[in-house]
Design an enzyme around this catalytic site. Structure first.
Site, PDB file in Angstrom:
ATOM      1  N   LYS A 574     -20.470  33.709 -20.310  1.00  0.00           N
ATOM      2  CA  LYS A 574     -20.209  32.075 -19.900  1.00  0.00           C
ATOM      3  C   LYS A 574     -20.430  31.201 -20.723  1.00  0.00           C
ATOM      4  O   LYS A 574     -20.230  30.084 -20.444  1.00  0.00           O
ATOM      5  CB  LYS A 574     -21.354  32.156 -18.062  1.00  0.00           C
ATOM      6  CG  LYS A 574     -21.129  32.914 -17.247  1.00  0.00           C
ATOM      7  CD  LYS A 574     -21.837  32.304 -16.287  1.00  0.00           C
ATOM      8  CE  LYS A 574     -22.136  34.078 -15.924  1.00  0.00           C
ATOM      9  NZ  LYS A 574     -22.392  35.093 -15.879  1.00  0.00           N
ATOM     10  N   GLU A 601     -12.219  32.819 -14.476  1.00  0.00           N
ATOM     11  CA  GLU A 601     -12.685  33.273 -13.597  1.00  0.00           C
ATOM     12  C   GLU A 601     -13.436  33.662 -12.586  1.00  0.00           C
ATOM     13  O   GLU A 601     -14.581  33.268 -12.310  1.00  0.00           O
ATOM     14  CB  GLU A 601     -11.171  33.666 -12.596  1.00  0.00           C
ATOM     15  CG  GLU A 601     -11.760  33.673 -11.215  1.00  0.00           C
ATOM     16  CD  GLU A 601     -11.405  32.529 -10.460  1.00  0.00           C
ATOM     17  OE1 GLU A 601     -12.451  32.591 -10.087  1.00  0.00           O
ATOM     18  OE2 GLU A 601     -10.479  31.700 -10.068  1.00  0.00           O
ATOM     19  N   VAL A 604     -17.780  32.793 -12.633  1.00  0.00           N
ATOM     20  CA  VAL A 604     -18.783  33.100 -10.926  1.00  0.00           C
ATOM     21  C   VAL A 604     -17.949  33.631 -10.054  1.00  0.00           C
ATOM     22  O   VAL A 604     -16.165  33.849 -10.066  1.00  0.00           O
ATOM     23  CB  VAL A 604     -17.780  31.226 -10.923  1.00  0.00           C
ATOM     24  CG1 VAL A 604     -18.373  31.112  -9.236  1.00  0.00           C
ATOM     25  CG2 VAL A 604     -18.627  30.155 -11.284  1.00  0.00           C
ATOM     26  N   GLY A 659     -25.630  48.507 -12.678  1.00  0.00           N
ATOM     27  CA  GLY A 659     -25.035  47.333 -13.333  1.00  0.00           C
ATOM     28  C   GLY A 659     -24.620  46.219 -13.009  1.00  0.00           C
ATOM     29  O   GLY A 659     -23.426  45.693 -12.991  1.00  0.00           O
ATOM     30  N   LYS A 677     -23.226  29.584 -14.020  1.00  0.00           N
ATOM     31  CA  LYS A 677     -22.725  29.590 -12.982  1.00  0.00           C
ATOM     32  C   LYS A 677     -22.408  28.123 -12.240  1.00  0.00           C
ATOM     33  O   LYS A 677     -20.989  27.388 -11.681  1.00  0.00           O
ATOM     34  CB  LYS A 677     -22.171  30.531 -12.140  1.00  0.00           C
ATOM     35  CG  LYS A 677     -22.904  32.131 -12.646  1.00  0.00           C
ATOM     36  CD  LYS A 677     -22.867  32.673 -11.374  1.00  0.00           C
ATOM     37  CE  LYS A 677     -22.559  34.273 -12.360  1.00  0.00           C
ATOM     38  NZ  LYS A 677     -23.601  34.899 -11.023  1.00  0.00           N
TER      39      LYS A 677
END
Ligand code: ADP
Ligand code: ASP
Ligand code: MG
Length: 810
Positions: A574, A601, A604, A659, A677
């Site tokens: 990000k 994509e 988020v 994870g 986000k």
């Protein structure tokens, strides 16, 4: 009568010559055969190199001559079983004398050079005819120099048609059932040996076919026929089964070496069909060249190329007024014996640009400067400029004239791959469109055009994957699993060309074997991100996609450079999309300018189609008024599972082990990850927005913010267990759920922990689910809802895969 020509590789070895004999045995019997042979492959080049060495007093030419003699004698003995190489040695005695002369005089005239080169065909035709005789065929060897008469343009002599016709007419009644002629060589009317230009054996065959009124001309070579592109540059090139003479001419003129361009005219004049066939696959498919062509055929029949081209550009403000300007330019070039491959002139007549062979560049410059000396000195014309290291690409097809949009498609395809076009020309026959590109871009340009014009073909995507943690592994696994289906059902060839981690990288231009990428990477090269990117750029492959599956700032900082090199970027990282607005816009701008794409994509809600849905709404004219979302699968997991029985910290640790968190879970708990986000969603909705404009209400106790390390963080969480218990109990009392909600409405962006009641769409969110509500112009009463698993390696990997497919389907 048929004329059969066998090229260099078809007679390049004892095994190949045996194949030729088999073909001739099959073809003979019914009608007379005329067989034209080239020198054994590589021999013409060796002879040229020998003569050039001699001319500069490099004595090593002598041993090269001995090797050449040995090569021919060995082949002769093996084929004929005759150990007496007298004829061959005799020719070499003469050749050695001539080379000695060149050595002593330090001078190699074109005439002598032709004599030396002629030995290649003289030797091969002798050996082959002796072998065919031994095989019981009724064979006669003829010296082409007695019948093909040319002018004195040594090196590339022109056949004098009438004299040649007369000589061949006299010979015709005496021809044997199989008549062997050396290709390429001829003589002047003074009996001086000349040659017809490199590749000229094809021409010998075509002249013989025309003047001896053959029924058919067969060109036997090392490929099955004329192909849609040069198979050495375009691995997916396929065979053309039927082309017109005109198409064959255009293809060969622009570089399809398999047919020497001048050889088509004599066949066309007499309407003799030409077959191009493979000596090593005689029964296999082949190409037929004839006058008529099929109406159903594809618009483009092939894409040819010439690798080494120079562009000469002549310009000047006052060129418009200079009379017979182009006449003088072309006269100067023609007098200097320079072949012009293409011409473009702007309608303003301010400049004219010619494409010529790179080897002619220097001579062209001299000739032009000499012709326009006066105008240049008076500054009416600028000094000519030469651009070397260029290549020419030509789209060829007889049907192009009935179609619009071909050139648009051509330049669009090139542009999307960041290939800039230096010059363009279209023949008025509309049988070809020619473009000049940098030589470094040639392979990429040919392959991408080939894919785009031959629809039945696989479109190849070249992936460069950096970061092979949980998500990276899952991604490679998914690609490996889908590769076959995508190729079969969707014509997509998804290849991972490189994988890298922070220490090493492994490249394979043909595609990394994904069943064992781990071992390959382990034994890969030590690498840095800079070196990795440099190598991607050097490969210069079409449809390149860089996939960053790390959380690295350093790697995010390279996107711009990649996008500017027309390499698309796909990433769940990000960082790049959430730096200041101007860097975000820079990246968007780079994609527009360089035809690349930047898709994220998975920034988020992992694989959920959130950004793509919003982009589609935006593009179709909808307007997003408000967004409400639960965007952290991690935080959901925490609040869904925390019930006060186990400490809050242990649930955080569990999420991390599964994870479900960022590598550092503090990023999730601080709410920073959700803010990023939300920022991305606001920006992708078409608004300019900065991180500081998002209000954050943290649910962490003050002491747990800004901790120096993860262990301290866990300890402090335990110390403040009461705080979390209280949050939990208060919500429970009201029958509400705890959710960290990101919202954007009326110009206010906010991330805060909220209690959501039973009727709220956010109440029922299982495990790591994410949900996004879009309130838009069109979705007024009820918002558009996207909901599903928003974290986890498999879904994130599938989101990355979806971005790759979006780029592929463009
Ligand atoms: P020969 O020695 O038989 O005359 P050439 O080397 O002159 O053979 O020509 C055959 C070669 O031409 C092939 O091996 C192929 O690599 C090359 N080639 C270039 N463009 C094309 C094309 N469009 N179709 C077929 N072959 C091509
Ligand atoms: N041997 C000559 C060359 O290599 C002619 C030919 O092969 O067609 O150019
Ligand atoms: Mg050839």
């Amino acid at each position: 009568m048929k004329v059969l020509k066998f090229g260099g590789t078809s007679v390049g070895s004892v095994e190949a010559i045996r194949k030729v004999a088999e073909i001739l045995k099959k073809e003979s019997g019914q009608e007379q055969l005329v067989v034209v042979v080239s020198a054994m492959s590589g021999v013409t080049n060796t002879l040229i190199s020998i003569s050039q060495k001699a001319a500069v007093r490099d004595a090593s030419y002598e041993s090269n001559l001995q090797d050449l003699e040995e090569k021919h004698c060995t082949a002769f003995k093996e084929l004929t079983g005759n150990s007496n190489c007298f004829e061959i040695s005799k020719l070499f005695v003469r050749l050695t004398e001539i080379c000695r002369g060149v050595y002593l005089l330090r001078e190699l005239t074109p005439r002598t050079s032709d004599y030396i080169q002629s030995c290649g065909e003289r030797l091969s035709s002798y050996i082959i005819s002796e072998y065919l005789k031994k095989e019981g065929l009724q064979v006669e060897l003829y010296d082409s120099r007695k019948y093909l008469i040319t002018d004195k343009k040594f090196g590339s002599a022109n056949v004098l048609w009438q004299s040649t016709k007369a000589a061949l007419q006299e010979l015709k009644p005496q021809l044997a059932s199989i008549s062997v002629f050396p290709g390429f060589i001829a003589s002047t009317s003074d009996n001086e040996t000349s040659t017809l230009g490199r590749g000229g054996s094809d021409y010998t065959a075509a002249v013989l076919a025309n003047l001896l009124q053959a029924r058919e001309l067969q060109i036997w070579t090392d490929v099955n026929g004329l192909m849609t592109s040069d198979p050495r540059l375009v691995p997916s090139a396929h065979l053309l089964e039927h082309v017109s003479y005109e198409e064959a001419l255009e293809l060969s003129h622009f570089g399809a070496k398999v047919l020497y361009p001048p050889s088509i005219q004599p066949a066309l004049d007499a309407e003799i069909p030409i077959w191009v066939k493979n000596t090593f696959d005689p029964e296999g498919p082949s190409t037929l060249v004839t006058k008529e062509w099929d109406d159903e055929k594809q618009t483009i029949c092939g894409i040819s190329s010439i690798q080494d081209v120079a562009l000469v550009n002549l310009s000047g403000a006052s060129m418009v007024g200079i009379p017979s300007f182009s006449y003088r330019l072309f006269k100067a070039l023609s007098q200097a014996n320079i072949n012009v491959i293409m011409i473009t002139q702007a309608s303003s007549e301010h400049s004219i640009c010619v494409g010529i062979s790179k080897t002619d560049a220097h001579a062209a410059l001299e000739a032009i400067i000499e012709e326009f000396e006066q105008e240049i000195s008076l500054h009416k014309i600028d000094e000519p400029v030469v651009d070397e290291d260029q290549s020419i690409i030509a789209l060829v097809g007889s049907h192009m004239k009935n179609q619009v949009g071909i050139s648009g498609k051509m330049f669009n395809t090139l542009g999307r791959n960041g290939i800039s076009v230096k010059a363009i020309a279209q023949g008025s026959s509309e049988r070809n469109i020619t473009a000049v590109v940098a030589k470094a871009d040639l392979k990429k340009a040919l392959n991408t055009l080939h894919e785009s014009f031959f629809l039945s073909e696989l479109k190849k995507m070249n992936l460069f994957v950096v970061g092979v943690g949980n998500v990276g592994r899952a991604f490679l696994r998914q690609v490996q699993k889908q590769q076959e289906l995508l190729a079969r059902e969707f014509n997509l060839d998804i290849q991972v060309v490189a994988v890298a981690n922070s220490r090493k990288s492994y490249f394979n231009e043909e595609g990394v074997d994904l069943t064992k990428w781990e071992q390959l990477l382990e034994h890969g090269n030590d690498s840095t991100i800079e070196a990795f990117i440099a190598q991607i750029k050097a490969l210069n492959l079409r449809n390149s996609i860089f996939i960053d599956i790390t959380a690295s700032h350093t790697i995010a900082a390279t996107y711009r450079e990649l996008l500017e090199s027309s390499i698309s970027v796909v990433t769940p990282n990000k960082i790049a999309a959430t730096r200041d607005m101007s860097s975000y816009l820079d990246l968007k701008y780079a994609t527009k300018k360089y035809g690349s794409q930047f898709l994220f994509e998975t920034n988020v809600a992992a694989g959920l189609p959130v950004i793509s849905t919003m982009n589609e709404l935006f593009k179709s004219g909808d307007r997003i008024h408000a967004i409400q979302a639960v965007l952290s699968g991690t935080l959901n997991f925490l609040f869904n599972n925390y019930d006060g029985k186990r400490p809050f910290s242990s649930i955080v640790k569990e999420a991390r082990a599964l994870g479900l968190t960022e590598p550092d879970p503090r990023l999730d708990l601080s709410g920073e990850d959700v803010m990023r986000k939300l920022l991305i969603l606001i920006r992708e909705s078409g608004r300019k927005w900065e991180m500081e404009q998002i209000e954050q209400v943290s649910f962490l106790p003050e002491a747990c913010k800004n901790t120096p390390d993860l262990n301290t963080f866990y300890e402090l969480l335990d110390a403040h267990e009461d705080h979390f218990l209280e949050l939990y109990s208060k919500a429970k009392e009201k029958g509400a759920q705890l959710r960290v909600v990101a919202s954007f409405q009326d110009g206010v962006a906010k991330v805060a922990l909220e209690q959501v009641a039973l009727h709220h769409p956010f109440y029922f969110l299982e495990g790591k689910d994410n949900i996004v509500l879009f309130h838009t112009e069109r979705y007024k009463e009820q918002p558009l809802v996207v909901k599903g698993a928003g974290a986890g390696a498999e879904v994130t990997a599938s989101g990355i895969f979806a971005d790759v497919l979006r780029i592929a389907n463009q």
